[in-house]
Scaffold this motif. Structure first.
Motif, PDB file in Angstrom:
ATOM      1  N   THR A 127       0.832  -1.207   0.000  1.00  0.00           N
ATOM      2  CA  THR A 127       0.000   0.000   0.000  1.00  0.00           C
ATOM      3  C   THR A 127       0.865   1.255   0.000  1.00  0.00           C
ATOM      4  O   THR A 127       0.547   2.250  -0.658  1.00  0.00           O
ATOM      5  N   VAL A 128       1.969   1.199   0.731  1.00  0.00           N
ATOM      6  CA  VAL A 128       2.849   2.368   0.855  1.00  0.00           C
ATOM      7  C   VAL A 128       3.730   2.540  -0.385  1.00  0.00           C
ATOM      8  O   VAL A 128       3.936   3.665  -0.865  1.00  0.00           O
ATOM      9  N   LEU A 129       4.233   1.431  -0.923  1.00  0.00           N
ATOM     10  CA  LEU A 129       5.161   1.523  -2.045  1.00  0.00           C
ATOM     11  C   LEU A 129       4.457   1.949  -3.327  1.00  0.00           C
ATOM     12  O   LEU A 129       3.353   1.496  -3.626  1.00  0.00           O
ATOM     13  N   ARG A 130       5.098   2.804  -4.086  1.00  0.00           N
ATOM     14  CA  ARG A 130       4.590   3.192  -5.406  1.00  0.00           C
ATOM     15  C   ARG A 130       5.223   2.298  -6.464  1.00  0.00           C
ATOM     16  O   ARG A 130       6.423   2.048  -6.430  1.00  0.00           O
ATOM     17  N   ASP A 131       4.393   1.843  -7.397  1.00  0.00           N
ATOM     18  CA  ASP A 131       4.889   0.908  -8.411  1.00  0.00           C
ATOM     19  C   ASP A 131       6.056   1.484  -9.196  1.00  0.00           C
ATOM     20  O   ASP A 131       7.036   0.793  -9.479  1.00  0.00           O
ATOM     21  N   GLU A 132       5.956   2.762  -9.543  1.00  0.00           N
ATOM     22  CA  GLU A 132       7.027   3.344 -10.357  1.00  0.00           C
ATOM     23  C   GLU A 132       8.348   3.409  -9.600  1.00  0.00           C
ATOM     24  O   GLU A 132       9.422   3.250 -10.183  1.00  0.00           O
ATOM     25  N   ASP A 133       8.273   3.621  -8.277  1.00  0.00           N
ATOM     26  CA  ASP A 133       9.502   3.656  -7.487  1.00  0.00           C
ATOM     27  C   ASP A 133      10.151   2.277  -7.432  1.00  0.00           C
ATOM     28  O   ASP A 133      11.372   2.139  -7.571  1.00  0.00           O
ATOM     29  N   VAL A 134       9.334   1.258  -7.203  1.00  0.00           N
ATOM     30  CA  VAL A 134       9.877  -0.101  -7.136  1.00  0.00           C
ATOM     31  C   VAL A 134      10.428  -0.521  -8.489  1.00  0.00           C
ATOM     32  O   VAL A 134      11.499  -1.136  -8.575  1.00  0.00           O
ATOM     33  N   GLN A 135       9.721  -0.186  -9.547  1.00  0.00           N
ATOM     34  CA  GLN A 135      10.202  -0.527 -10.878  1.00  0.00           C
ATOM     35  C   GLN A 135      11.531   0.147 -11.173  1.00  0.00           C
ATOM     36  O   GLN A 135      12.410  -0.427 -11.826  1.00  0.00           O
ATOM     37  N   ALA A 136      11.685   1.377 -10.700  1.00  0.00           N
ATOM     38  CA  ALA A 136      12.960   2.080 -10.896  1.00  0.00           C
ATOM     39  C   ALA A 136      14.090   1.361 -10.168  1.00  0.00           C
ATOM     40  O   ALA A 136      15.208   1.236 -10.688  1.00  0.00           O
ATOM     41  N   VAL A 137      13.792   0.861  -8.948  1.00  0.00           N
ATOM     42  CA  VAL A 137      14.814   0.114  -8.199  1.00  0.00           C
ATOM     43  C   VAL A 137      15.164  -1.179  -8.917  1.00  0.00           C
ATOM     44  O   VAL A 137      16.339  -1.539  -9.063  1.00  0.00           O
TER      45      VAL A 137
ATOM     46  N   ALA B 218      11.732  -4.870 -15.863  1.00  0.00           N
ATOM     47  CA  ALA B 218      11.511  -4.381 -14.500  1.00  0.00           C
ATOM     48  C   ALA B 218      10.029  -4.295 -14.186  1.00  0.00           C
ATOM     49  O   ALA B 218       9.579  -4.688 -13.100  1.00  0.00           O
ATOM     50  N   SER B 219       9.251  -3.782 -15.136  1.00  0.00           N
ATOM     51  CA  SER B 219       7.809  -3.643 -14.915  1.00  0.00           C
ATOM     52  C   SER B 219       7.145  -5.003 -14.748  1.00  0.00           C
ATOM     53  O   SER B 219       6.368  -5.221 -13.813  1.00  0.00           O
ATOM     54  N   ARG B 220       7.460  -5.937 -15.648  1.00  0.00           N
ATOM     55  CA  ARG B 220       6.814  -7.245 -15.590  1.00  0.00           C
ATOM     56  C   ARG B 220       7.268  -8.034 -14.354  1.00  0.00           C
ATOM     57  O   ARG B 220       6.482  -8.759 -13.751  1.00  0.00           O
ATOM     58  N   THR B 221       8.544  -7.879 -13.977  1.00  0.00           N
ATOM     59  CA  THR B 221       9.032  -8.572 -12.784  1.00  0.00           C
ATOM     60  C   THR B 221       8.290  -8.113 -11.538  1.00  0.00           C
ATOM     61  O   THR B 221       7.837  -8.930 -10.724  1.00  0.00           O
ATOM     62  N   TRP B 222       8.165  -6.790 -11.371  1.00  0.00           N
ATOM     63  CA  TRP B 222       7.476  -6.262 -10.194  1.00  0.00           C
ATOM     64  C   TRP B 222       5.993  -6.620 -10.214  1.00  0.00           C
ATOM     65  O   TRP B 222       5.432  -7.017  -9.183  1.00  0.00           O
ATOM     66  N   GLU B 223       5.356  -6.500 -11.366  1.00  0.00           N
ATOM     67  CA  GLU B 223       3.924  -6.821 -11.447  1.00  0.00           C
ATOM     68  C   GLU B 223       3.674  -8.288 -11.123  1.00  0.00           C
ATOM     69  O   GLU B 223       2.735  -8.627 -10.391  1.00  0.00           O
ATOM     70  N   THR B 224       4.526  -9.169 -11.638  1.00  0.00           N
ATOM     71  CA  THR B 224       4.358 -10.599 -11.367  1.00  0.00           C
ATOM     72  C   THR B 224       4.581 -10.903  -9.895  1.00  0.00           C
ATOM     73  O   THR B 224       3.807 -11.641  -9.266  1.00  0.00           O
ATOM     74  N   LEU B 225       5.644 -10.349  -9.328  1.00  0.00           N
ATOM     75  CA  LEU B 225       5.946 -10.584  -7.923  1.00  0.00           C
ATOM     76  C   LEU B 225       4.839 -10.037  -7.023  1.00  0.00           C
ATOM     77  O   LEU B 225       4.394 -10.707  -6.082  1.00  0.00           O
ATOM     78  N   LYS B 226       4.391  -8.831  -7.310  1.00  0.00           N
ATOM     79  CA  LYS B 226       3.347  -8.209  -6.495  1.00  0.00           C
ATOM     80  C   LYS B 226       2.058  -9.019  -6.560  1.00  0.00           C
ATOM     81  O   LYS B 226       1.417  -9.275  -5.525  1.00  0.00           O
ATOM     82  N   LYS B 227       1.670  -9.412  -7.751  1.00  0.00           N
ATOM     83  CA  LYS B 227       0.437 -10.179  -7.912  1.00  0.00           C
ATOM     84  C   LYS B 227       0.521 -11.515  -7.179  1.00  0.00           C
ATOM     85  O   LYS B 227      -0.418 -11.914  -6.469  1.00  0.00           O
ATOM     86  N   ALA B 228       1.655 -12.201  -7.325  1.00  0.00           N
ATOM     87  CA  ALA B 228       1.799 -13.505  -6.683  1.00  0.00           C
ATOM     88  C   ALA B 228       1.770 -13.388  -5.163  1.00  0.00           C
ATOM     89  O   ALA B 228       1.105 -14.174  -4.473  1.00  0.00           O
TER      90      ALA B 228
END
Length: 436
Positions: free
Chosen positions: A167-177, A315-325
Motif C-alpha cells: 500500500t505504501v510503495l509506489r509501483d514506479e519507485d519499485v520498478q525504478a529500483v 523491470a515492470s513485468r518482474t514487479w507486477e508478477t511478484l506483487k500479484k503472486a
C-alpha cells in the motif's frame, strides 16, 4: 491544605481511575482515624479527672494523633510541601525529579541490562525450546495446543505487513529500483568473460555431449525420413541435360553416403565431427574470455537483446508478477505459498524442540544478540528513562508516582496511628506505675 485533599493525577485510563479511587479511599481511612482519635482525645481529656482510667485512653489517643500527623507529614513531604509551607527537605520528588530519573536509569542498567544477568536469564529460560513450542503450537508433552500456532501468527502478521508495504510503495519507485538492479547486475557487466568461463567448464567436463548426441540423433531421424528430399535436392542441382535416371542414381548414392556418415557420427563417440565440435566450442569459450573482437560481438548481442525499452519492460513485468503472486498468496490462507510458509515455520519449531544441537545453536545466537545489544546500547536504553523523566513536569511527575504508590503509602499513616497509640499507652502506663 487539608491533610486528605492533596491533588491527584489526571485520570487517563480505566486503570488510573481505579488507582485514584483506591488512593482516595485509603486517604479517607487514614484521615478518619486521625479525626476519631482527636474526638477520643478531647472527650477523655475532659473527663479524665472524673474517670481516672480515661487517662490511659487519652494517652493512647494522644500518641496515635502524634504518630498519624508525623507519618502524614513524612508521606506528604515526598510529593509536595505539607500545608503549602516550603519547609526544607519537603516536596522531595518534584525537587529531585532529574536525580531520581538518572538513578533509576543507572539502577536498571546495572541490575537488569547487565550481560551476565541477560545470559543467565536466557540460559534458565531455554529460548530455543520456548520458540520451538511456540512456532509448532505444541506443549512440553508434544500435544497440539488448541490455539493457533506461532507459525500461523507469524504468517498472519507477515501477510498484514506485506499488504501494508504494498500500500505504501509506489509501483514506479519499485520498478525504478528493479531496473537499476537489472542494469547493475545484468546489463552493465560484460557478458563475454563470465559466459566464456561457464562454457569452458561445461565443455571441459563434457556436459555438452548430451546436447550433441541429441542433435546427431535428430539429424539421423531427419535423414531416415527424407530420402525423397535428398533425391530432389540432387536433381534440382544437376544440369538439365543429365538424364533423370542418372539423377536418381546419384541421389540414391548421396543419400546412402549421407546416411552412413550420420550413422557413423551417431555411433562413434570419438568421431572426427564430434572432435571438431568439441574443438570449436572450447575455442569459442576461450575467445569469449580473451578475444576483444568476440567480447565486443557478445556485447552487441546483449545490447540487441536488452535495449532500454526491454530493460524497463523486464523491470515492470518482474514487479507486477511478484506483487500479484504475493498479494494472492497473503490474501488466501489456503494458498500454496501461505501453507508452505506456515509448514516450514512449524517444522523449524519441531526441530528446535527435538534437535538439542540446533537448540543450543539458537540459544547461543539469542544470548549473543542480547548481550551485544545490552553491551553496546545500554546507555541509550537507560538514557531513554533518564531523558523521559527529565522532560516530565515536576508536579505531574509527583502526581504520577503518587498514583502508583500512594495507596500503599497510606498504610504508613494508618500503621503510624496504631503504633503511636500503642506507644503512647505504653509510655503513660510505665510512667504511672513507676512515677505516679
Amino acid at each position: 491544605m487539608d491533610v486528605n485533599t492533596a491533588p491527584t493525577p489526571d485520570v487517563a485510563t480505566p486503570g488510573d481511575a481505579l488507582k485514584a479511587a483506591a488512593l482516595a479511599r485509603m486517604k479517607g481511612i487514614a484521615l478518619g482515624l486521625l479525626i476519631l482519635l482527636a474526638v477520643v482525645f478531647g472527650v477523655s481529656f475532659a473527663l479524665q479527672h472524673q474517670y481516672p482510667w480515661l487517662g490511659y485512653v487519652r494517652a493512647a489517643a494522644e500518641g496515635g494523633m502524634v504518630g498519624a500527623l508525623a507519618d502524614w507529614f513524612a508521606v506528604t513531604a515526598l510529593f509536595r510541601h505539607p500545608m503549602g509551607l516550603k519547609i526544607p527537605h519537603t516536596a522531595i520528588i518534584p525537587r529531585k525529579k532529574d536525580q531520581i530519573g538518572a538513578s533509576l536509569g543507572d539502577f536498571v542498567g546495572t541490575n537488569f541490562l547487565s550481560e551476565d544477568v541477560i545470559r543467565a536469564k536466557l540460559a534458565a529460560t531455554d529460548p530455543g525450546r520456548v520458540i520451538g513450542h511456540w512456532l509448532s503450537g505444541t506443549d512440553d508433552a508434544g500435544a497440539r495446543l488448541p490455539a493457533p500456532s506461532g507459525a500461523e501468527r507469524v504468517a498472519r502478521e507477515g501477510s498484514a505487513a506485506i499488504r501494508g508495504l504494498f500500500t505504501v510503495l509506489r509501483d514506479e519507485d519499485v520498478q525504478a529500483v528493479v531496473e537499476s538492479l537489472v542494469r547493475k547486475h545484468v546489463v552493465d557487466p560484460p557478458w563475454g568473460p563470465p559466459l566464456g568461463r561457464v562454457a569452458e567448464r561445461v565443455f571441459d567436463e563434457g556436459h555438452h555431449r548430451h546436447l550433441v548426441d541429441l542433435l546427431v540423433d535428430r539429424a539421423a531421424d531427419w535423414v531416415g525420413r527424407n530420402h525423397a528430399t535428398v533425391n530432389r535436392m540432387v536433381s534440382d542441382r544437376s544440369p538439365l541435360w543429365v538424364p533423370g535416371f542418372v539423377d536418381s542414381l546419384v541421389g540414391d548414392k548421396v543419400y546412402i553416403e549421407l546416411a552412413k556418415f550420420v550413422k557413423g557420427v551417431q555411433q562413434d563417440p570419438d568421431h572426427q565431427v564430434r572432435q571438431a565440435i568439441d574443438t570449436y566450442l572450447k575455442e569459442l569459450a576461450r575467445d569469449l574470455q580473451y578475444d576483444p573482437a568476440m567480447i565486443q560481438r557478445a556485447e552487441g548481442i546483449k545490447a540487441q537483446i536488452l535495449g532500454d525499452p526491454q530493460v524497463r519492460d523486464i523491470a515492470s513485468r518482474t514487479w507486477e508478477t511478484l506483487k500479484k503472486a504475493l498479494l494472492e498468496a497473503v490474501e488466501d490462507p489456503q494458498s500454496e505459498l501461505y501453507r508452505r510458509f506456515v509448514g516450514a515455520l512449524e517444522d523449524l519449531g519441531r526441530r528446535l524442540v527435538d534437535d538439542p544441537e540446533l537448540g543450543v545453536k539458537v540459544n547461543t545466537w539469542v544470548a549473543d544478540v542480547a548481550a551485544y545489544v545490552v553491551s553496546n546500547y545500554r546507555d541509550q536504553i537507560t538514557g531513554l528513562i533518564t531523558d523521559t523523566v527529565a522532560r516530565w513536569d515536576a508536579e505531574e511527575t509527583s502526581r504520577k508516582i503518587e498514583l502508583q504508590v500512594g495507596r500503599d503509602l497510606q498504610f504508613i499513616r494508618i500503621n503510624g496511628t496504631v503504633v503511636g497509640s500503642l506507644a503512647g499507652l505504653l509510655l503513660f502506663t510505665v510512667a504511672t506505675l513507676f512515677f505516679g
